[in-house]
Write a protein that holds these residues in place. Structure first.
Motif, PDB file in Angstrom:
ATOM      1  N   ASN A 213       0.804  -1.233   0.000  1.00 24.82           N
ATOM      2  CA  ASN A 213       0.000   0.000   0.000  1.00 24.82           C
ATOM      3  C   ASN A 213       0.833   1.277   0.000  1.00 24.82           C
ATOM      4  O   ASN A 213       0.274   2.369   0.090  1.00 24.82           O
ATOM      5  N   ASN A 214       2.162   1.120  -0.083  1.00 20.13           N
ATOM      6  CA  ASN A 214       3.056   2.281  -0.129  1.00 20.13           C
ATOM      7  C   ASN A 214       2.786   3.246   1.046  1.00 20.13           C
ATOM      8  O   ASN A 214       2.785   4.470   0.891  1.00 20.13           O
ATOM      9  N   GLU A 215       2.550   2.677   2.215  1.00 27.15           N
ATOM     10  CA  GLU A 215       2.036   3.444   3.348  1.00 27.15           C
ATOM     11  C   GLU A 215       2.970   4.535   3.848  1.00 27.15           C
ATOM     12  O   GLU A 215       2.515   5.646   4.164  1.00 27.15           O
ATOM     13  N   LEU A 216       4.247   4.258   3.945  1.00 32.43           N
ATOM     14  CA  LEU A 216       5.155   5.238   4.536  1.00 32.43           C
ATOM     15  C   LEU A 216       5.395   6.425   3.606  1.00 32.43           C
ATOM     16  O   LEU A 216       5.481   7.577   4.070  1.00 32.43           O
ATOM     17  N   GLU A 217       5.482   6.169   2.320  1.00 35.27           N
ATOM     18  CA  GLU A 217       5.637   7.279   1.371  1.00 35.27           C
ATOM     19  C   GLU A 217       4.366   8.122   1.325  1.00 35.27           C
ATOM     20  O   GLU A 217       4.427   9.352   1.196  1.00 35.27           O
ATOM     21  N   GLU A 218       3.219   7.452   1.439  1.00 38.13           N
ATOM     22  CA  GLU A 218       1.944   8.174   1.500  1.00 38.13           C
ATOM     23  C   GLU A 218       1.906   9.097   2.723  1.00 38.13           C
ATOM     24  O   GLU A 218       1.448  10.234   2.638  1.00 38.13           O
ATOM     25  N   LEU A 219       2.386   8.590   3.855  1.00 39.22           N
ATOM     26  CA  LEU A 219       2.394   9.380   5.083  1.00 39.22           C
ATOM     27  C   LEU A 219       3.290  10.608   4.938  1.00 39.22           C
ATOM     28  O   LEU A 219       2.896  11.721   5.305  1.00 39.22           O
ATOM     29  N   LYS A 220       4.488  10.409   4.403  1.00 40.91           N
ATOM     30  CA  LYS A 220       5.407  11.538   4.200  1.00 40.91           C
ATOM     31  C   LYS A 220       4.761  12.602   3.316  1.00 40.91           C
ATOM     32  O   LYS A 220       4.864  13.800   3.581  1.00 40.91           O
ATOM     33  N   GLU A 221       4.089  12.142   2.262  1.00 39.81           N
ATOM     34  CA  GLU A 221       3.498  13.072   1.294  1.00 39.81           C
ATOM     35  C   GLU A 221       2.322  13.833   1.882  1.00 39.81           C
ATOM     36  O   GLU A 221       2.198  15.043   1.693  1.00 39.81           O
ATOM     37  N   VAL A 222       1.451  13.148   2.617  1.00 37.41           N
ATOM     38  CA  VAL A 222       0.283  13.846   3.169  1.00 37.41           C
ATOM     39  C   VAL A 222       0.704  14.861   4.226  1.00 37.41           C
ATOM     40  O   VAL A 222       0.105  15.938   4.352  1.00 37.41           O
ATOM     41  N   LEU A 223       1.729  14.554   5.003  1.00 36.56           N
ATOM     42  CA  LEU A 223       2.202  15.505   6.013  1.00 36.56           C
ATOM     43  C   LEU A 223       2.722  16.780   5.351  1.00 36.56           C
ATOM     44  O   LEU A 223       2.390  17.893   5.780  1.00 36.56           O
ATOM     45  N   GLU A 224       3.521  16.622   4.308  1.00 34.57           N
ATOM     46  CA  GLU A 224       4.047  17.802   3.616  1.00 34.57           C
ATOM     47  C   GLU A 224       2.930  18.601   2.935  1.00 34.57           C
ATOM     48  O   GLU A 224       2.897  19.825   3.007  1.00 34.57           O
ATOM     49  N   LYS A 225       2.003  17.894   2.290  1.00 33.71           N
ATOM     50  CA  LYS A 225       0.922  18.589   1.577  1.00 33.71           C
ATOM     51  C   LYS A 225      -0.078  19.232   2.527  1.00 33.71           C
ATOM     52  O   LYS A 225      -0.791  20.166   2.146  1.00 33.71           O
ATOM     53  N   SER A 226      -0.147  18.734   3.758  1.00 32.94           N
ATOM     54  CA  SER A 226      -1.053  19.342   4.735  1.00 32.94           C
ATOM     55  C   SER A 226      -0.679  20.799   4.987  1.00 32.94           C
ATOM     56  O   SER A 226      -1.540  21.638   5.257  1.00 32.94           O
ATOM     57  N   LEU A 227       0.608  21.124   4.863  1.00 28.31           N
ATOM     58  CA  LEU A 227       1.079  22.489   5.089  1.00 28.31           C
ATOM     59  C   LEU A 227       0.529  23.448   4.044  1.00 28.31           C
ATOM     60  O   LEU A 227       0.486  24.653   4.264  1.00 28.31           O
ATOM     61  N   MET A 228       0.113  22.903   2.906  1.00 25.03           N
ATOM     62  CA  MET A 228      -0.405  23.729   1.818  1.00 25.03           C
ATOM     63  C   MET A 228      -1.883  24.056   1.977  1.00 25.03           C
ATOM     64  O   MET A 228      -2.398  24.940   1.289  1.00 25.03           O
ATOM     65  N   VAL A 229      -2.580  23.352   2.858  1.00 28.52           N
ATOM     66  CA  VAL A 229      -4.029  23.548   2.964  1.00 28.52           C
ATOM     67  C   VAL A 229      -4.468  24.136   4.306  1.00 28.52           C
ATOM     68  O   VAL A 229      -5.589  24.627   4.440  1.00 28.52           O
ATOM     69  N   LEU A 230      -3.579  24.098   5.301  1.00 31.94           N
ATOM     70  CA  LEU A 230      -3.950  24.547   6.645  1.00 31.94           C
ATOM     71  C   LEU A 230      -4.021  26.068   6.768  1.00 31.94           C
ATOM     72  O   LEU A 230      -3.267  26.794   6.132  1.00 31.94           O
ATOM     73  N   ALA A 231      -4.917  26.519   7.637  1.00 30.93           N
ATOM     74  CA  ALA A 231      -5.018  27.929   7.979  1.00 30.93           C
ATOM     75  C   ALA A 231      -4.048  28.225   9.129  1.00 30.93           C
ATOM     76  O   ALA A 231      -3.638  27.313   9.845  1.00 30.93           O
ATOM     77  N   PRO A 232      -3.659  29.489   9.322  1.00 24.95           N
ATOM     78  CA  PRO A 232      -2.787  29.820  10.448  1.00 24.95           C
ATOM     79  C   PRO A 232      -3.409  29.382  11.777  1.00 24.95           C
ATOM     80  O   PRO A 232      -4.626  29.424  11.947  1.00 24.95           O
ATOM     81  N   LEU A 233      -2.570  28.929  12.695  1.00 27.36           N
ATOM     82  CA  LEU A 233      -2.982  28.489  14.038  1.00 27.36           C
ATOM     83  C   LEU A 233      -3.924  27.283  14.004  1.00 27.36           C
ATOM     84  O   LEU A 233      -4.727  27.100  14.913  1.00 27.36           O
ATOM     85  N   SER A 234      -3.814  26.503  12.966  1.00 24.77           N
ATOM     86  CA  SER A 234      -4.601  25.269  12.870  1.00 24.77           C
ATOM     87  C   SER A 234      -3.813  24.117  13.487  1.00 24.77           C
ATOM     88  O   SER A 234      -2.691  24.298  13.967  1.00 24.77           O
ATOM     89  N   ARG A 235      -4.398  22.918  13.468  1.00 30.98           N
ATOM     90  CA  ARG A 235      -3.756  21.788  14.119  1.00 30.98           C
ATOM     91  C   ARG A 235      -3.797  20.515  13.281  1.00 30.98           C
ATOM     92  O   ARG A 235      -4.712  20.328  12.477  1.00 30.98           O
ATOM     93  N   ILE A 236      -2.807  19.668  13.516  1.00 32.38           N
ATOM     94  CA  ILE A 236      -2.760  18.334  12.912  1.00 32.38           C
ATOM     95  C   ILE A 236      -2.761  17.320  14.057  1.00 32.38           C
ATOM     96  O   ILE A 236      -1.976  17.447  14.998  1.00 32.38           O
ATOM     97  N   ALA A 237      -3.657  16.352  13.979  1.00 30.49           N
ATOM     98  CA  ALA A 237      -3.694  15.261  14.955  1.00 30.49           C
ATOM     99  C   ALA A 237      -3.338  13.976  14.220  1.00 30.49           C
ATOM    100  O   ALA A 237      -3.990  13.617  13.241  1.00 30.49           O
ATOM    101  N   VAL A 238      -2.283  13.294  14.685  1.00 32.20           N
ATOM    102  CA  VAL A 238      -1.834  12.069  14.023  1.00 32.20           C
ATOM    103  C   VAL A 238      -1.751  10.937  15.032  1.00 32.20           C
ATOM    104  O   VAL A 238      -1.086  11.068  16.061  1.00 32.20           O
TER     105      VAL A 238
END
Length: 310
Positions: A213-238
């Protein structure tokens, strides 16, 4: 197939950690059976919005039963988070993102999906059975050295060489039946490995599943791309469940734990921006939760604060 309900891991802690705004916009990257999504929706008012993502068609079927104008389900990889956010015109407006990296009970309880070493069924392991190559086909085609590498890298299996030799021999020696079921794989591994506190096939199944399922590369990619969609002072829960996931998340936070300049061409017209991430909290399940839901025992929730300014 015996049906068991999926219990959302660390539900109260996730909701508290996301610090949900009543009119906010949120993304649940791993819908599963919707436990966390439903909790997030319960905290949103009419103007709130929740986008959920899942690659598993069965999870999509569950999600489509939710009739709520505030809720949208997306079928695909969570690494496509930016594209999904762009489609919904919420780039830079997302107040929180959730990633629960555990396997859904929909997948574990269906023996034909091949995720469980405790159930006999077809050795598939694809999170989306409509895409990619089943585990049994990969094991048949892969070189012995490749199997060994995957078991060592993604399962941290000390006896990866012996296991890979046995798997390769079973699939390539004449008069031996090729490995097509979970039971066959379990029997092979169990002859080589013995653990006191875990099933002998745990690491092997984990490794093959991650690879398929290419899980670890998917995780790396979603974390980086999350920075492109978040608003200031937002949060990530993992929520992570093993050391390989945990290491990726720690490195991601470390990369941005001091002000970092990023030129994001897909965000705000090439304007360089300062991004900073701060780990707010690390949370493990309470004893009472582990007692009710043993599969939560290895879970670790990280709450990450996202800062951005020009």
């Amino acid at each position: 197939m015996k049906e068991l309900n999926h219990i959302a891991v660390l539900p109260e802690e996730v909701i508290e950690g996301l610090n949900i705004k009543r009119d906010g916009t949120y993304i649940d990257c791993t819908f599963g059976q919707g436990g966390h999504s439903k909790l997030i929706l319960s905290k949103l008012e009419k103007k709130g919005k929740l986008i959920a993502i899942d690659r598993d068609p069965k999870s999509i079927s569950v999600a489509k039963k939710i009739k709520d104008s505030r809720f949208i389900i997306k079928h695909g990889l969570f690494s496509d988070i930016y594209q999904f956010a762009k489609e919904e015109k919420i780039v830079g407006k997302v107040n929180g993102i959730l990633l629960d990296l555990g396997i859904s009970m929909i997948q574990i309880n269906d023996e034909n999906r091949g995720f469980s070493f405790r159930r006999n069924g077809s050795l598939d392991m694809r999170m989306n059975p409509e895409v990619g190559i089943p585990a049994k086909k990969w094991l048949e085609k892969a070189k012995r050295e490749e199997i060994e590498l995957i078991l060592r890298r993604y399962g941290e299996e000390k006896k990866s060489r012996k296991i890979s030799r046995s798997i390769f021999r079973q699939n390539h020696k004449k008069n031996l039946k090729k490995i097509t079921s979970t039971r066959q794989l379990v029997e092979i591994v169990s002859q080589i490995v013995s653990y006191k506190r875990k099933h002998p096939a745990t690491r092997t199944f984990q490794a093959i599943r991650i690879h398929i399922n290419n899980e670890l590369e998917e995780l790396k990619e979603v974390l980086e791309k999350s920075l492109m969609v978040l608003a200031p002072l937002s949060r990530i829960a993992v929520i992570s469940f093993h050391s390989l996931e945990s290491r990726i998340i720690k490195n991601f936070i470390k990369k941005y734990d001091s002000n970092s300049i990023i030129n994001k061409k897909t965000f705000k017209k090439n304007i360089p921006e300062y991004i900073k991430l701060k780990l707010i909290e690390k949370i493990k399940p309470k004893r009472s939760e582990v007692y009710k839901n043993p599969k939560s025992r290895s879970a670790l929730l990280r709450i990450i604060q996202f800062y951005i300014h020009e």
